[in-house]
Design a protein around this motif. Sequence first.
Motif, PDB file in Angstrom:
ATOM      1  N   GLY A 181      60.615  45.156  37.780  1.00 15.80           N
ATOM      2  CA  GLY A 181      60.210  46.363  37.076  1.00 15.80           C
ATOM      3  C   GLY A 181      58.724  46.481  36.837  1.00 15.80           C
ATOM      4  O   GLY A 181      58.294  47.134  35.885  1.00 15.80           O
ATOM      5  N   GLU A 239      54.747  47.577  37.426  1.00 12.00           N
ATOM      6  CA  GLU A 239      54.008  48.750  37.878  1.00 12.00           C
ATOM      7  C   GLU A 239      53.062  48.319  38.998  1.00 12.00           C
ATOM      8  O   GLU A 239      52.298  47.358  38.825  1.00 12.00           O
ATOM      9  CB  GLU A 239      53.216  49.360  36.726  1.00 12.00           C
ATOM     10  CG  GLU A 239      54.068  50.044  35.682  1.00 12.00           C
ATOM     11  CD  GLU A 239      54.775  51.275  36.233  1.00 12.00           C
ATOM     12  OE1 GLU A 239      54.240  51.886  37.189  1.00 12.00           O
ATOM     13  OE2 GLU A 239      55.854  51.611  35.737  1.00 12.00           O
ATOM     14  N   ARG A 257      69.648  47.324  45.075  1.00 14.73           N
ATOM     15  CA  ARG A 257      68.577  46.371  44.793  1.00 14.73           C
ATOM     16  C   ARG A 257      69.036  44.934  45.042  1.00 14.73           C
ATOM     17  O   ARG A 257      68.546  44.004  44.425  1.00 14.73           O
ATOM     18  CB  ARG A 257      68.112  46.514  43.342  1.00 14.73           C
ATOM     19  CG  ARG A 257      67.240  47.747  43.107  1.00 14.73           C
ATOM     20  CD  ARG A 257      65.897  47.607  43.812  1.00 14.73           C
ATOM     21  NE  ARG A 257      64.960  48.677  43.487  1.00 14.73           N
ATOM     22  CZ  ARG A 257      64.676  49.692  44.282  1.00 14.73           C
ATOM     23  NH1 ARG A 257      65.290  49.790  45.454  1.00 14.73           N
ATOM     24  NH2 ARG A 257      63.806  50.608  43.928  1.00 14.73           N
TER      25      ARG A 257
END
Length: 642
Positions: A435, A437, A476
């Motif tokens: 998760g 960025e 995923r």
Amino acid sequence: MSVDGWNTVLVLGGIRSGKSEFAESLVSEAAVVRYVATAPEGDPEDTEWAARLAAHRERRPGSWTTEETAGDPRRLADVIAAAEPNETLLVDDLGGWVTVLLDPAHQPADDTATVAELAAAVRGCAARLVLVSPEVGLSLVPVTPVGRAFTDALGATNRAVADACDAVVLVVAGQPSWLKPAANAAPATTATPAAVQPALAPTVAAPPVAAPPVTVNGTATEPTPELVPLPEVLTPPPPMPAVTEGGSGWSAPTMALPVVATGLVIQPGMELPMPDEYAGPQAIERLATLDVPGAGLGVLDRVVGFAAATQGTPTPAAWGATRVLLLHGDHAGGAAAGTMPGESARRARQARAGQGALARMAAESGASLQVVDAPTAGPIENEPALTGEQVESALRYGWRLAEEAAESGVQLLVLAACGAGTEAAAAAVLAATAGAEPPAVLGRVVTDAGEIDDAAWMRRCAAVRDALHRTRRSPRGAKDVLAELGGGDIAVATGVLLGATARRIPVMLDGPVGLAAGMVSRDLAGQARHWCLLADHGGQPAARLAADVLGLTPVLDLRLDLGEGANALAALPLLRSVLSLAASLPVHPTLGGAAEPDDEETDVEEDPGAEPEFTEPEPAGPGPTSTEPEEQPVDPSGWRAG
């Protein structure tokens, strides 16, 4: 390791299955064989048992020597441990050994410790060793306590020895079935007598994989045929199509993956070995008892604990044979923004020739360097990085690389990478699995001239952003992430981690590619991260985050900017020195260690004319060393007398 691909092998089988004949066939070509007989003579009136033993003796060639261990079952481990590299041992069988071990005449005995000693001796055996053992796990549970004790003890022994052996074969009705094959050996087809049956002979070898085309100034050119030989296939594979001229072996289906101990192949939820949970803490506790000045090894005690856990001993040895796997795989599209075309291929060719920083550092550290070509990944912002077939092929190829390293005696693997766009691909994997960025895990782009290229950094961020948007509804899973975002180098690195875990080889990570592979491997086998050591995060944000998620604490903070693998190779001599120091230092004298010789006890020839040294006379009464005061007479008036 022997040329046939195994050094120790366990032959299992039922009664009259032909297991002994098959075991004898494996050593038939040895000049001299030492036959270790474990079974007792038995009841003199049992003629059938005596006939069985006589048949075994008559079948042995006259050049073989026989050694009996029935008198003391613990001596079997000593015989195996003391065998020389040029010897060949045949132990027949472990069923008789367990029978003697459980004999009340040898009690009290720590059966568990004795089995562990045997497994440790097999694991460290320098000679070629074949062990025979009955397989009783397929029969009914015995109705007698003695029978249940025997089957339980023999089952535990077979498991421990099978784990320690390079190869395990089950003989059923004279037909061998390889449960744990060696990488360079394929099983013989039948268990014929020793005079006819040849030793293990390789049957099928995997073809080499050609290097992918190199793009120079926008033009694809075929490189010089630098072939990476694959280790031989461990299980009988299906037919493999030939590689077309000018094509790549990655485009063809991969041969069958070797079956690991649990019977699983590369798929989510594999159960692979874990390091020893007790050896690591014991090694740290042992460090506190050593005769060292100051506070000891500081943060480097973690290295000792890691080595102890992966080696299964509180006194780990310094890593010997080390291999650096340099994964070369480019990433097309915006992920490679700011890199010079063809630069990674030049670095790979340089490393193959033994030139460049990484090759020189490997030579200084006494490590071998193997360059591994991975398929070029597609532009992830527009399309998947790899096809599903390419992911499977890359995973299995990485597994085979680890298998081949284990068979070559490698004790430590170092994962490194050189390729255009590796940082962006690793950032995409981290974003998908943790998760993150993309701008937070993408490091600044530095050109060859040492200048910061912010425009290239923004193109990389945009490529990762678009790739994540494209795959926002995609699964995923580990293989899905590798196919959509990871690319060939990360997929091969993941296979290496899994294969190394299966063979209990520690891996030193250095750079985003290896750490991204560690993130992906969690879905396939969570045990893999426990076999990884991070020497340095190199100041890279992606490496920092992945290390934090994986629970890996960097040992050092060197921040060398010489490419992946440089930090690990720079730290390797220091880590080896720490392990050697921890293994060789004695225990502090105050904790039971050997005291240094006293000057007064040193043998010195006395001079007859010299005056004797002055000695302090013993005090007539209680002195300062007295533990209790002398009793004093008491005056009736309450005052002390005298």
